[in-house]
Design a protein around this motif. Structure first.
Motif, PDB file in Angstrom:
ATOM      1  N   GLU A   1      55.954  11.969 -20.458  1.00 44.35           N
ATOM      2  CA  GLU A   1      56.312  10.551 -20.356  1.00 44.35           C
ATOM      3  C   GLU A   1      57.679  10.405 -19.695  1.00 44.35           C
ATOM      4  OE1 GLU A   1      54.411   8.022 -20.673  1.00 44.35           O
ATOM      5  OE2 GLU A   1      52.788   9.336 -21.305  1.00 44.35           O
ATOM      6  N   THR A   2      57.786   9.446 -18.804  1.00 39.41           N
ATOM      7  CA  THR A   2      59.021   9.268 -18.024  1.00 39.41           C
ATOM      8  C   THR A   2      59.594   7.861 -18.148  1.00 39.41           C
ATOM      9  OG1 THR A   2      57.769   8.527 -16.100  1.00 39.41           O
ATOM     10  CG2 THR A   2      58.142  10.893 -16.298  1.00 39.41           C
ATOM     11  N   GLY A   3      58.912   7.001 -18.897  1.00 37.28           N
ATOM     12  CA  GLY A   3      59.235   5.576 -18.864  1.00 37.28           C
ATOM     13  C   GLY A   3      60.679   5.223 -19.132  1.00 37.28           C
TER      14      GLY A   3
ATOM     15  N   MET B   1      68.808   8.484 -11.410  1.00 36.14           N
ATOM     16  CA  MET B   1      70.089   9.176 -11.597  1.00 36.14           C
ATOM     17  C   MET B   1      70.445   9.338 -13.072  1.00 36.14           C
ATOM     18  SD  MET B   1      70.943  10.425  -8.755  1.00 36.14           S
ATOM     19  CE  MET B   1      72.680  10.896  -8.790  1.00 36.14           C
ATOM     20  N   HIS B   2      69.424   9.729 -13.851  1.00 39.03           N
ATOM     21  CA  HIS B   2      69.605  10.163 -15.228  1.00 39.03           C
ATOM     22  C   HIS B   2      68.788  11.438 -15.428  1.00 39.03           C
ATOM     23  CE1 HIS B   2      71.183   6.135 -15.697  1.00 39.03           C
ATOM     24  NE2 HIS B   2      71.676   6.489 -16.869  1.00 39.03           N
TER      25      HIS B   2
ATOM     26  N   TRP C   1      63.817  23.067 -20.614  1.00 37.26           N
ATOM     27  CA  TRP C   1      63.424  22.173 -19.529  1.00 37.26           C
ATOM     28  C   TRP C   1      64.601  21.252 -19.202  1.00 37.26           C
ATOM     29  CZ3 TRP C   1      58.054  19.836 -18.579  1.00 37.26           C
ATOM     30  CH2 TRP C   1      57.035  20.779 -18.826  1.00 37.26           C
ATOM     31  N   PHE C   2      64.700  20.894 -17.941  1.00 37.63           N
ATOM     32  CA  PHE C   2      65.625  19.847 -17.505  1.00 37.63           C
ATOM     33  C   PHE C   2      64.849  18.948 -16.556  1.00 37.63           C
ATOM     34  CE2 PHE C   2      68.558  18.378 -14.117  1.00 37.63           C
ATOM     35  CZ  PHE C   2      69.288  17.488 -14.876  1.00 37.63           C
ATOM     36  N   MET C   3      64.895  17.650 -16.797  1.00 35.32           N
ATOM     37  CA  MET C   3      64.175  16.705 -15.933  1.00 35.32           C
ATOM     38  C   MET C   3      65.088  15.545 -15.564  1.00 35.32           C
ATOM     39  SD  MET C   3      60.482  14.834 -16.425  1.00 35.32           S
ATOM     40  CE  MET C   3      60.869  13.721 -17.759  1.00 35.32           C
ATOM     41  N   SER C   4      65.193  15.281 -14.284  1.00 38.85           N
ATOM     42  CA  SER C   4      65.992  14.141 -13.826  1.00 38.85           C
ATOM     43  C   SER C   4      65.120  13.214 -12.980  1.00 38.85           C
ATOM     44  CB  SER C   4      67.195  14.611 -13.005  1.00 38.85           C
ATOM     45  OG  SER C   4      66.763  15.268 -11.835  1.00 38.85           O
ATOM     46  N   ARG C   5      65.490  11.932 -13.001  1.00 37.35           N
ATOM     47  CA  ARG C   5      64.804  10.974 -12.124  1.00 37.35           C
ATOM     48  C   ARG C   5      65.658  10.851 -10.873  1.00 37.35           C
ATOM     49  NH1 ARG C   5      61.089   6.393 -14.562  1.00 37.35           N
ATOM     50  NH2 ARG C   5      59.750   6.084 -12.745  1.00 37.35           N
TER      51      ARG C   5
ATOM     52  N   GLY D   1      60.994   9.349  -8.109  1.00 37.89           N
ATOM     53  CA  GLY D   1      60.496  10.703  -8.344  1.00 37.89           C
ATOM     54  C   GLY D   1      61.349  11.447  -9.337  1.00 37.89           C
ATOM     55  N   PHE D   2      60.981  12.708  -9.555  1.00 37.37           N
ATOM     56  CA  PHE D   2      61.562  13.519 -10.612  1.00 37.37           C
ATOM     57  C   PHE D   2      61.789  14.927 -10.113  1.00 37.37           C
ATOM     58  CE2 PHE D   2      58.935  10.166 -12.150  1.00 37.37           C
ATOM     59  CZ  PHE D   2      59.679   9.589 -13.170  1.00 37.37           C
TER      60      PHE D   2
END
Length: 366
Positions: free
Chosen positions: A165-167, A172-173, A181-185, A193-194
């Motif tokens: 989930e990305t909502g 830029m967070h 894991w590391f996930m940025s928008r 995108g991510f």
């Protein structure tokens, strides 16, 4: 660089199985294109979701009581003022304010930050940061991760279908959604995108899930380049170099005003003097007449044949339907509508200065 020194992506077997054509980039063997070809890959990313293997880039975790002070010295950044999960585009500068690398720094928690560095500069960046860290109570840990980007209007929906989930994550967070894991928008296409750094076993599972979705396709380095060029984004080593400063590159928006005046980052004095006198050249968009792309390295002249600047990136824009380029021109000529001429193998091609980006950004900011 000899063949034995070439680095290989952890997921190279998956790219080979997908029919990738490989080529050398920044010391890595990288998928340049897949059977669909660069034009279709580019347009698929703009219309649906493109999956990029960017494991050539490097993730560093920087932590410790002195980490904010270290980053404030290394970058024109107020690391202590960043909110948890906030990402900032910034730079390592040399004493002359030249760009050693451009980076994205994300605050993970009070005493930990993630730094994402470019492939060609990863070893130099690590040396630079470790040398500086010796003066601060902070440590630099390079992470061994597969790094993937999924970009395009369907990226969030494809991740959701794959159970991620990305909502709540805005442009830029960056967060740690699972252990390791590391996930940025964020991304390098101008699209929503991510970027996801994760262990190899997890990456293989995620890629398998994502590619079951017809909206998702592998995208190679060639389309990554045309996408970022249409979006007006810089490539270090071409549009940014240790001889280029952020003012000339029109990237001063990335440096807070109070730091321009009073920051103690490396290169601060040199940058202040550049700002006082004004940069002699500026980065601009360039639109060649006709269908002939104008490539990096082409010299630019004005109508009287006087030297006016040079092209740093150029190619064809599949979304714009015409050639696109970026480069540096004399300050007086850095105005949209000014006509210059590019020398392409002895032929003079009219080329107009234009504003950037060529394709509107579609980031999810709120």
């Amino acid at each position: 660089m000899t063949g034995e020194d070439t680095k290989h992506l952890p997921l190279e077997d998956l790219h080979s199985a997908a029919g990738a054509r490989f080529g050398a980039f920044a010391g890595w063997s990288m998928p340049l294109t897949y059977p669909a070809g660069v034009m279709k890959e580019h347009l698929h990313t703009r219309e649906h979701a493109g999956l990029f293997d960017i494991s050539h880039m490097k993730l560093f975790e920087v932590g410790g009581p002195g980490v904010a002070a270290l980053l404030n010295r290394a970058c024109p950044l107020d690391a202590g003022a960043m909110e948890i999960a906030q990402s900032k585009y910034t730079f390592f500068l040399n004493e002359a304010a030249g760009v050693i690398d451009d980076l994205i720094v994300t605050r993970l928690d009070d005493g930990r930050f993630m730094v994402v560095a470019n492939a060609g500069n990863a070893a130099e960046d690590e040396r630079h940061l470790r040398a500086l860290a010796a003066d601060f109570d902070a440590k630099v840990e390079p992470l061994d991760r597969v790094f993937l980007a999924i970009q395009g209007p369907d990226a969030w929906a494809a991740l959701s279908r794959a159970g991620i989930e990305t909502g709540s994550l805005l442009f830029m967070h960056g967060v740690e959604p699972r252990q390791h894991w590391f996930m940025s928008r964020s991304g390098y296409t101008g699209e929503d995108g991510f970027e996801i750094g994760l262990p190899e076993a997890d990456a293989r599972d995620l890629v398998g899930n994502l590619l079951q979705d017809e909206r998702v396709q592998w995208i190679g380095l060639a389309a990554r380049d045309s996408l970022r060029l249409e979006a007006g984004l810089c490539l270090h080593g071409q549009d940014l170099t240790p001889e280029t400063d952020p003012a000339s590159a029109t990237l001063m928006w990335a440096i807070p005003k109070e730091l321009r005046a009073s920051g103690h980052f490396i290169g601060a004095d040199a940058l202040r003097s550049i700002l006082e006198r004004g940069p002699s050249q500026k980065r601009v968009g360039l639109k060649p007449d006709g269908r002939q792309p104008v490539r990096a390295g082409a010299a630019l002249v004005d109508a009287d044949g006087n030297a006016a600047g040079h092209v740093t990136s150029g190619g064809f824009g599949p979304s714009t339907g015409h050639p696109v380029a970026m480069g540096y021109v004399d300050n007086a000529l850095a105005k949209p509508g000014i006509r210059l001429f590019a020398d392409v193998r002895g032929t003079s091609i009219p080329i107009d200065v234009t504003s950037l980006p060529f394709t509107p950004h579609r980031y999810r900011k709120g």
